[in-house]
Design an enzyme around this catalytic site. Sequence first.
Site, PDB file in Angstrom:
ATOM      1  N   CYS A 133      93.660  37.425 -10.202  1.00 47.83           N
ATOM      2  CA  CYS A 133      94.291  38.439 -11.055  1.00 47.83           C
ATOM      3  C   CYS A 133      94.132  39.788 -10.364  1.00 47.83           C
ATOM      4  CB  CYS A 133      93.699  38.429 -12.470  1.00 47.83           C
ATOM      5  SG  CYS A 133      91.992  38.995 -12.558  1.00 47.83           S
ATOM      6  N   ARG A 134      94.180  40.857 -11.111  1.00 48.16           N
ATOM      7  CA  ARG A 134      94.081  42.191 -10.506  1.00 48.16           C
ATOM      8  C   ARG A 134      92.663  42.470 -10.002  1.00 48.16           C
ATOM      9  NH1 ARG A 134      92.527  47.011 -12.573  1.00 48.16           N
ATOM     10  NH2 ARG A 134      93.223  48.853 -11.427  1.00 48.16           N
TER      11      ARG A 134
END
Length: 98
Positions: free
Chosen positions: A63-64
């Site tokens: 993810c980020r």
Amino acid sequence: MREMNAKEVENLLNEGKKLNIIDVREVDEVKTGKIPGAINMPLGLVEFRMHELDKTKEYIMVCRSGGRSGRACQFLKSYGFNVINMAGGMLAWEGKIE
């Protein structure tokens, strides 16, 4: 939860290893770039799309920053999937993007 850092994932890709990478960021986030070959499966859809995954394979969740992918790992692990969280997420990624 099993974890790998971004550099370890990048090194495996550079060695030609076939990795199953699932990017759980939202579609608009992925438009800014993703790890080559990663499949986008937003976190909110993992529950509804996990039938697309194979329990005999290992998946690296991205993810980020590592939080959402960590939640995805916990969820999928509870259903018997073999998952690894990429610590630091795309913020730590220095490799190629597509």
